[in-house]
Write a protein that holds these residues in place. Structure first.
Motif, PDB file in Angstrom:
ATOM      1  N   GLY B 278      29.355   1.493   4.258  1.00  0.00           N
ATOM      2  CA  GLY B 278      29.076   0.600   3.146  1.00  0.00           C
ATOM      3  C   GLY B 278      29.826   0.938   1.872  1.00  0.00           C
ATOM      4  N   GLY B 279      30.831   1.801   1.967  1.00  0.00           N
ATOM      5  CA  GLY B 279      31.623   2.157   0.785  1.00  0.00           C
ATOM      6  C   GLY B 279      32.358   0.951   0.227  1.00  0.00           C
ATOM      7  N   PRO B 280      32.752   1.015  -1.041  1.00  0.00           N
ATOM      8  CA  PRO B 280      33.309  -0.170  -1.704  1.00  0.00           C
ATOM      9  C   PRO B 280      34.724  -0.562  -1.253  1.00  0.00           C
ATOM     10  CG  PRO B 280      33.234   1.711  -3.209  1.00  0.00           C
ATOM     11  CD  PRO B 280      32.531   2.123  -1.980  1.00  0.00           C
ATOM     12  N   ASN B 281      35.482   0.349  -0.655  1.00  0.00           N
ATOM     13  CA  ASN B 281      36.878   0.031  -0.274  1.00  0.00           C
ATOM     14  C   ASN B 281      37.149   0.446   1.171  1.00  0.00           C
ATOM     15  OD1 ASN B 281      37.809  -0.603  -3.168  1.00  0.00           O
ATOM     16  ND2 ASN B 281      37.017   1.482  -3.349  1.00  0.00           N
ATOM     17  N   PRO B 282      36.575  -0.260   2.140  1.00  0.00           N
ATOM     18  CA  PRO B 282      36.648   0.222   3.529  1.00  0.00           C
ATOM     19  C   PRO B 282      38.080   0.278   4.083  1.00  0.00           C
ATOM     20  CG  PRO B 282      35.652  -1.968   3.400  1.00  0.00           C
ATOM     21  CD  PRO B 282      35.764  -1.474   2.018  1.00  0.00           C
ATOM     22  N   GLU B 283      38.922  -0.684   3.706  1.00  0.00           N
ATOM     23  CA  GLU B 283      40.293  -0.671   4.250  1.00  0.00           C
ATOM     24  C   GLU B 283      41.104   0.486   3.689  1.00  0.00           C
ATOM     25  OE1 GLU B 283      41.414  -2.264   6.855  1.00  0.00           O
ATOM     26  OE2 GLU B 283      39.332  -2.949   6.948  1.00  0.00           O
ATOM     27  N   ASN B 284      40.962   0.702   2.398  1.00  0.00           N
ATOM     28  CA  ASN B 284      41.657   1.837   1.795  1.00  0.00           C
ATOM     29  C   ASN B 284      41.120   3.157   2.339  1.00  0.00           C
ATOM     30  OD1 ASN B 284      43.108   0.011   0.351  1.00  0.00           O
ATOM     31  ND2 ASN B 284      42.018   0.326  -1.583  1.00  0.00           N
ATOM     32  N   ALA B 285      39.836   3.152   2.678  1.00  0.00           N
ATOM     33  CA  ALA B 285      39.245   4.347   3.275  1.00  0.00           C
ATOM     34  C   ALA B 285      39.925   4.651   4.607  1.00  0.00           C
ATOM     35  CB  ALA B 285      37.752   4.137   3.481  1.00  0.00           C
ATOM     36  N   ARG B 286      40.131   3.610   5.383  1.00  0.00           N
ATOM     37  CA  ARG B 286      40.820   3.810   6.664  1.00  0.00           C
ATOM     38  C   ARG B 286      42.223   4.374   6.445  1.00  0.00           C
ATOM     39  NH1 ARG B 286      41.873   2.383  11.945  1.00  0.00           N
ATOM     40  NH2 ARG B 286      39.836   1.506  12.379  1.00  0.00           N
ATOM     41  N   ALA B 287      42.914   3.811   5.460  1.00  0.00           N
ATOM     42  CA  ALA B 287      44.282   4.280   5.185  1.00  0.00           C
ATOM     43  C   ALA B 287      44.289   5.766   4.831  1.00  0.00           C
ATOM     44  CB  ALA B 287      44.892   3.459   4.052  1.00  0.00           C
ATOM     45  N   LEU B 288      43.314   6.172   4.022  1.00  0.00           N
ATOM     46  CA  LEU B 288      43.268   7.582   3.618  1.00  0.00           C
ATOM     47  C   LEU B 288      42.941   8.482   4.817  1.00  0.00           C
ATOM     48  CD1 LEU B 288      43.354   9.834   1.525  1.00  0.00           C
ATOM     49  CD2 LEU B 288      40.998   9.304   0.911  1.00  0.00           C
ATOM     50  N   ILE B 289      41.996   8.039   5.640  1.00  0.00           N
ATOM     51  CA  ILE B 289      41.633   8.845   6.814  1.00  0.00           C
ATOM     52  C   ILE B 289      42.826   8.966   7.764  1.00  0.00           C
ATOM     53  CG2 ILE B 289      40.156   8.888   8.871  1.00  0.00           C
ATOM     54  CD1 ILE B 289      37.942   7.628   7.097  1.00  0.00           C
ATOM     55  N   GLU B 290      43.525   7.851   7.959  1.00  0.00           N
ATOM     56  CA  GLU B 290      44.738   7.895   8.815  1.00  0.00           C
ATOM     57  C   GLU B 290      45.715   8.932   8.260  1.00  0.00           C
ATOM     58  OE1 GLU B 290      45.437   6.287  11.554  1.00  0.00           O
ATOM     59  OE2 GLU B 290      44.395   4.348  11.618  1.00  0.00           O
ATOM     60  N   PHE B 291      45.870   8.934   6.934  1.00  0.00           N
ATOM     61  CA  PHE B 291      46.833   9.859   6.332  1.00  0.00           C
ATOM     62  C   PHE B 291      46.380  11.309   6.507  1.00  0.00           C
ATOM     63  CE2 PHE B 291      48.816  12.287   2.948  1.00  0.00           C
ATOM     64  CZ  PHE B 291      50.138  11.885   3.047  1.00  0.00           C
ATOM     65  N   LEU B 292      45.083  11.564   6.275  1.00  0.00           N
ATOM     66  CA  LEU B 292      44.593  12.945   6.386  1.00  0.00           C
ATOM     67  C   LEU B 292      44.721  13.473   7.811  1.00  0.00           C
ATOM     68  CD1 LEU B 292      41.406  12.844   4.092  1.00  0.00           C
ATOM     69  CD2 LEU B 292      43.594  13.948   3.619  1.00  0.00           C
ATOM     70  N   LEU B 293      44.675  12.559   8.769  1.00  0.00           N
ATOM     71  CA  LEU B 293      44.802  12.981  10.163  1.00  0.00           C
ATOM     72  C   LEU B 293      46.256  12.978  10.646  1.00  0.00           C
ATOM     73  CD1 LEU B 293      41.702  11.134  11.694  1.00  0.00           C
ATOM     74  CD2 LEU B 293      41.881  13.511  10.941  1.00  0.00           C
ATOM     75  N   SER B 294      47.174  12.770   9.732  1.00  0.00           N
ATOM     76  CA  SER B 294      48.592  12.733  10.130  1.00  0.00           C
ATOM     77  C   SER B 294      49.193  14.137  10.143  1.00  0.00           C
ATOM     78  CB  SER B 294      49.377  11.858   9.149  1.00  0.00           C
ATOM     79  OG  SER B 294      49.452  12.514   7.886  1.00  0.00           O
TER      80      SER B 294
END
Lengths: 518, 353
Positions: B278-294
Motif C-alpha cells: 500500500g505504499g504511495p509509489n508502487p512502480e518506483n518501489a519496484r524499480a528500486l528493488i530491481e536495482f538493489l538486486l542488480s
C-alpha cells in the motif's frame, strides 16, 4: 479598581480561553501520550505481566540509583558553588551563572563523548559522574537565583542580628525549593536515558537501565508490555516534576518591589579564593564540552569539512530550534497570564509538564498514531511533526521561568491600562510584555536548546533525518573520532549561540539590575 | 518600579488578544509542513542501513532512473527497531514504498505482520540469488551480505592463539578479555537466535552460560565492539565484517577470523529488501528493488569501505572481500529464525545483565 493592588490576588480572567488552551494542550500533547499508553487497556494481560516482571523494577531501581547518586553529588556541590558565586560577588560571576545552564541542554551523547574520553572513567561510577556533571549546572543556576532573591535589606538585617551563620541558614532554606526543582528536572531528563550507561559500560560489568526494558519490549513487538513499562517512568518523572514545582511555588521567593541585590558578604582573601574557585569549577563544567571536543577535533580543517558536510543538517536543526523556541515562548506567555491566580494551579502545572516525564520513544510512537493520517500530510511529512513533538515535550521548561515572573508582576500597570480602555487580556498582554522579555528570552532559549537535545527520539520521522544530532549518531559509529568530535563540537556551538544571546538579554534587559544601579 | 507602560499603544492594540497568537502559531505550523511538499518522481525508502552506505547505492539508482529517493535511515543506536516499529504503526496509512533491512529477521516479522507484499512478477535480479537468501513467497529478497566474524587485536593475541570458533569467546584462557554485543538487537540477536533454533536450546544455553561465566564484555553495538578491539581494550570479539573493515581502515591492528570453518560454519546475514504494502509509489518501489538486486548494486556495496559480500556469482569485488564458497557458511533457515526473534529477544534480555 482596588485601592491597593498588592493587597489582593489578581482575579483570573479569560476563563473560556483558559479552558480552550487546556483542551488544545490535551489534544496536541497528551493525546499522543494516551495513544502510546492505550495498549495497557487493550492488552491488559500483557501489561499485567510486564508490571509483575522483576526486571522492570530492578532496572528502574538501577536507574533511580544512578540518578540519585548523581543528584547526591550535584545538589550539595551545586548549592555550595552557587552560594560562593552569589555571596562573593566577584566580577563575572553573573556571567558564569548564566553560562552554567549550558550543559543540561546538551544531548547525553555529547556528555559521554566529552567526559568519557577526558576522565577515562568506565562502569557505574562513570555513569554517575557524567550524570552529576550534566545536572550540577542546573542546580547552580536555580540555587544562585534563589540565594540572590534575598534583598540587600534582608541580608543586612540577618548579618546584624545573627551574623554569617544566620545568613547561611536562611540561604540554605531558600535553596531547598530551587534544588528540589533542579533535582526534579535533572532526574526527569536522565531517568529514561540509556545512552550514557550503554557507552560507559561498554567495558566491564554491564549496567542495564530502566530504558533497556522499554526498548526490549518495543523490539519484541509486545505493545501491551511496552506501554505498561512506560508507566512507572512516566509516573516517577511527572511526580518528580510536580513535586519540584510545588516545592518551588510553596517555599520559593519572588522579587518584591523594594528589591535590591545584596553586596558581597564574604570579604577579604576568602572572598577571592572561594569566588575564583567557584568560577573556575562552574566554568570548567559548563565549557568543558566545548574545550574537550575542540581538543579531540585536532585540526581546523577537520571541523571545516564537517561543517561543510553538515550544513543542510545545521539549517534544519536551526529551523526546528528557532521555531520550536518561538512557539514555546509565545505559548508560555499566554498560558502564564491565563493561569495567574487560578485555584487549580498545581493541577494545571501537572497538565503542562506531564509530557516531559514521558519516555521520548513512547511519545514519538503516540505521535505516529495520532498524526499519520492523509488529512495531516503537511504536518506529518514536514517539520510540523517535529515542532509538535518538541513543543509538547518541553513546553514546561519554558513555562516555568515565564510563569514565575508573571506571578510576581504587580497590578498597577494593568489597572492603568484597563482605565485607558484596553480589554482584560490585551491589557495584561501588553503591560506585562516589557517585563516579561527576560523570562521569555530564557524560555525561548530553553525551547531552542531542548529541540536540539531531543531530536534523537524523533528519528523515525522523515523531517528529522537531516539534523545535526542524526548525523552525530551516525558519525559516532561510522566516522573517525576526530570527525565525530568535530560534529559534536558543531552541535555544541549551535546550542551555545543562544546562550550568548541569552547572556546579552540578561545583561541588558534585567530590570532588577538597572534598578539597583539607579 | 516596573517599566512604564505605553498606554497609547495599549489602547491601539486593545483589539489584539492572545488568541491571535495561537492562530498565528497554527499558521506557522501548517506552513512549516507545507514547505516539505514532495516531488512526483520519487520513492520513499526506509532503511536500517546507515545513511552513508545506503547513499552510495541510491545515488547510482537516481542517476540511472531519474527517480529521487527520499531516505529515512535508522541510527546505530536504534538499530532496526525504530523503523520496524514505525512501519508497523504506519500500516493503516503507509508512508514508505520500500524497506531495505540490514539483516533478515525483521523482514520475516514484517512479512508476517502484513507490512510487506510480494512483487508479481518477481524482480529479475532475484532469480540469480541463491534461494536460501530470499523468502520463498517473495515477500523479501536478500543481497549483499555481511559475515559474523571474530575481530582480533593482533597486538594482544599472538597468531598461534587466534580464536577459530565462536566458542573461544567463552574460553577461560581469555576470561574478561573477549566481547559479544548484548544480544537484544541487530545481527547479534539474529546470530544467537540462529544458534538456538538451528542447534537447539541445550547448545544455545551452554553457549550463553559459558560466555557470561567468562565475564565477556557486553558493548551496545558491533561498531563499538570493533572500536574497543581496535583500541586494545579487548583481545577479540564477535562482530560483522562491515564493522571490522571500518576499524581496520583506521589503521588499527586488527584481523578478522571466519569462525567454525571445521564445524557449523560462519553465519552470513544478507541485506534484505521488500515492498511495503500500500505504499504511495508502487512502480518506483519496484524499480528500486530491481536495482538493489542488480549486480551493479552488489558491486557498489562490495567496493564500499564496509565491503559487503556479493551473493550473486561473478560480481566484481575487492580481493579482500571473500564470498561463500571461499569459506564455509552456517546453514540457517530464516523462515524459522525470523519468527523466533521476539521470544528469544525477551529471553536474552532477561538472561544478559
Amino acid at each position: 479598581m482596588r485601592a491597593s493592588p498588592e493587597a489582593h490576588p489578581p482575579a483570573p480572567h479569560g476563563a473560556w480561553l483558559w479552558w480552550a488552551v487546556l483542551a488544545l494542550w490535551g489534544a496536541f500533547a497528551l493525546l499522543p501520550l494516551g495513544a502510546a499508553l492505550l495498549p495497557i487497556v487493550t492488552e491488559a494481560g500483557e501489561a499485567r505481566a510486564a508490571l509483575l516482571d522483576g526486571r522492570l523494577w530492578r532496572r528502574l531501581g538501577e536507574s533511580l540509583l544512578l540518578v540519585g547518586g548523581a543528584l547526591a553529588l550535584a545538589v550539595p556541590l551545586g548549592a555550595a558553588l552557587a552560594w560562593c558565586l552569589v555571596r562573593t560577588r566577584l566580577p563575572g560571576a553573573r556571567l558564569v551563572v548564566a553560562l552554567a545552564f549550558f550543559p543540561i541542554v546538551l544531548p547525553p551523547l555529547v556528555h559521554v563523548l566529552t567526559w568519557y574520553s577526558a576522565l577515562g572513567l568506565v562502569g557505574r561510577t562513570a555513569v554517575i559522574v557524567v550524570y552529576a556533571i550534566s545536572v550540577l549546572p542546573l542546580v547552580v543556576v536555580l540555587a544562585a537565583q534563589a540565594i540572590e532573591s534575598a534583598s540587600r535589606q534582608h541580608v543586612d538585617s540577618l548579618l546584624l542580628t545573627g551574623g554569617i551563620g544566620l545568613l547561611l541558614a536562611d540561604d540554605a532554606r531558600r535553596c531547598v525549593p530551587a534544588c528540589a526543582l533542579a533535582g526534579a528536572l535533572g532526574g526527569v531528563l536522565l531517568i529514561s536515558d540509556f545512552t550514557v550507561a550503554d557507552f560507559a559500560t561498554s567495558l566491564g560489568p554491564k549496567v542495564s537501565t530502566y530504558a533497556e526494558t522499554l526498548f526490549a519490549h518495543v523490539s519484541a513487538m509486545r505493545e501491551g508490555r511496552a506501554a505498561a513499562a512506560m508507566l512507572p517512568g512516566l509516573l516517577v518523572g511527572s511526580g518528580l516534576l510536580v513535586w519540584g514545582l510545588w516545592a518551588r511555588r510553596r517555599l520559593g521567593h519572588t522579587f518584591g518591589r523594594a528589591y535590591a541585590p545584596g553586596e558581597a558578604v564574604v570579604q577579604g582573601p576568602v572572598r577571592w579564593v572561594a569566588g575564583v574557585l567557584a568560577i573556575v569549577v562552574v566554568l570548567a563544567l559548563a565549557m568543558g564540552p566545548l574545550v574537550a571536543l575542540a581538543v579531540q577535533t585536532q585540526s581546523g580543517s577537520v571541523f571545516a569539512e564537517q561543517f561543510r558536510l553538515a550544513l543542510p543538517a545545521l539549517r534544519r536543526s536551526l529551523l526546528v530550534g528557532l521555531m520550536g523556541g518561538g512557539i514555546m515562548a509565545a505559548l508560555a506567555v499566554l498560558v502564564a497570564i491565563l493561569a495567574r491566580g487560578r485555584s487549580h494551579r498545581a493541577l494545571a502545572d501537572a497538565w503542562f509538564v506531564l509530557p516531559i516525564g514521558a519516555p521520548a520513544i513512547a511519545f514519538a510512537f503516540g505521535l505516529i498514531v495520532v498524526w499519520n493520517r492523509p488529512a495531516f500530510d503537511a504536518v506529518y511529512l514536514g517539520i510540523g511533526i517535529l515542532l509538535i513533538a518538541v513543543v509538547a515535550r518541553f513546553f514546561g521548561t519554558a513555562l516555568i521561568p515565564v510563569s514565575d515572573t508573571v506571578d510576581a508582576l504587580d497590578r498597577s500597570g494593568l489597572e492603568a491600562a484597563r482605565l485607558a480602555g484596553a480589554g482584560p487580556l490585551a491589557a495584561t498582554f501588553w503591560t506585562a510584555l516589557p517585563l516579561l522579555l527576560r523570562p521569555v528570552a530564557v524560555g525561548w532559549c530553553l525551547g531552542f536548546c531542548f529541540a536540539q537535545r531531543d531530536l534523537d527520539a524523533l528519528f523515525m520521522f522523515r523531517a528529522s533525518q537531516e539534523t545535526l544530532l542524526h548525523r552525530l549518531y551516525t558519525n559516532v559509529v561510522f566516522a573517525r573520532p576526530d570527525e565525530t568530535a568535530a560534529l559534536a563540537l558543531l552541535l555544541t556551538l549551535t546550542v551555545a549561540v543562544p546562550f550568548v544571546l541569552l547572556v546579552a538579554v540578561i545583561v541588558f534587559l534585567d530590570p532588577w539590575r538597572r534598578r539597583s544601579k539607579r | 518600579m516596573p517599566q512604564a507602560v505605553d498606554y497609547a499603544l495599549t489602547t491601539k492594540l486593545s483589539r489584539f488578544s492572545p488568541i491571535h497568537s495561537v492562530l498565528l502559531l497554527a499558521l506557522v505550523l501548517f506552513l512549516a509542513g507545507c514547505g516539505e511538499s514532495v516531488p512526483r518522481q520519487q520513492v520513499v525508502l526506509y532503511t536500517s542501513l546507515n545513511e552513508p552506505t545506503a547513499r552510495s547505492v541510491l545515488d547510482a539508482f537516481t542517476d540511472a532512473t531519474g527517480i529521487e529517493v527520499v531516505l529515512v535511515a535508522d541510527t546505530e543506536r536504534d538499530k532496526t527497531v525504530g523503523l520496524v516499529q514505525t512501519l508497523i504503526r504506519e500500516r493503516s496509512n503507509p508512508r514508505a514504498d520500500v524497506f531495505w533491512n540490514s539483516e533478515a529477521a525483521n523482514s520475516v516479522l514484517l512479512a508476517q505482520e502484513g507490512v510487506l507484499e510480494p512483487l508479481a512478477p518477481p524482480p529479475a535480479g532475484a532469480a540469480r540469488i541463491p534461494a536460501e537468501f530470499s523468502d520463498p513467497d517473495g515477500y523479501w529478497h536478500g543481497f549483499a551480505a555481511r559475515a559474523r566474524v571474530i575481530i582480533v587485536n593482533t597486538e594482544l593475541v599472538a597468531e598461534e592463539d587466534y580464536p577459530d570458533s565462536i566458542w573461544d569467546i567463552a574460553d577461560p584462557e581469555w576470561r574478561g578479555q573477549t566481547a559479544i554485543v548484548r544480544p537484544v538487537t541487530g545481527t547479534t540477536l539474529t546470530h544467537l537466535t540462529a544458534i538456538y533454533e538451528m542447534l537447539g536450546d541445550e547448545v544455545g544455553d551452554q553457549f550463553v552460560d559459558a560466555v557470561l561465566a567468562n565475564e565477556a564484555h557486553l558493548p551496545p553495538g558491533n561498531g563499538r565492539l570493533a572500536q574497543l578491539v581496535g583500541e586494545g581494550h579487548i583481545a577479540f570479539g564477535l562482530t560483522d565484517t562491515s564493522d571490522y573493515r571500518l576499524v581496520r581502515n583506521t589503521g588499527s591492528p586488527v584481523t578478522a577470523i571466519y569462525p567454525d570453518q571445521d564445524g557449523i560454519g560462519t553465519l552470513l546475514i544478507p541485506n534484505t529488501v521488500g515492498r511495503v504494502a500500500g505504499g504511495p509509489n508502487p512502480e518506483n518501489a519496484r524499480a528500486l528493488i530491481e536495482f538493489l538486486l542488480s549486480e551493479q548494486a552488489e558491486e557498489i556495496l562490495a567496493f564500499h569501505q564496509r565491503g559487503h559480500i556479493p551473493l550473486k556469482p561473478d560480481v566484481p569485488r575487492p580481493q579482500e572481500v571473500i564470498v561463500p564458497g571461499e569459506f564455509r557458511t552456517m546453514e540457517v533457515d530464516m523462515a524459522v529464525v525470523g519468527p523466533a526473534i521476539p521470544q528469544r529477544l525477551e529471553q536474552f534480555d532477561a538472561r544478559f545483565p
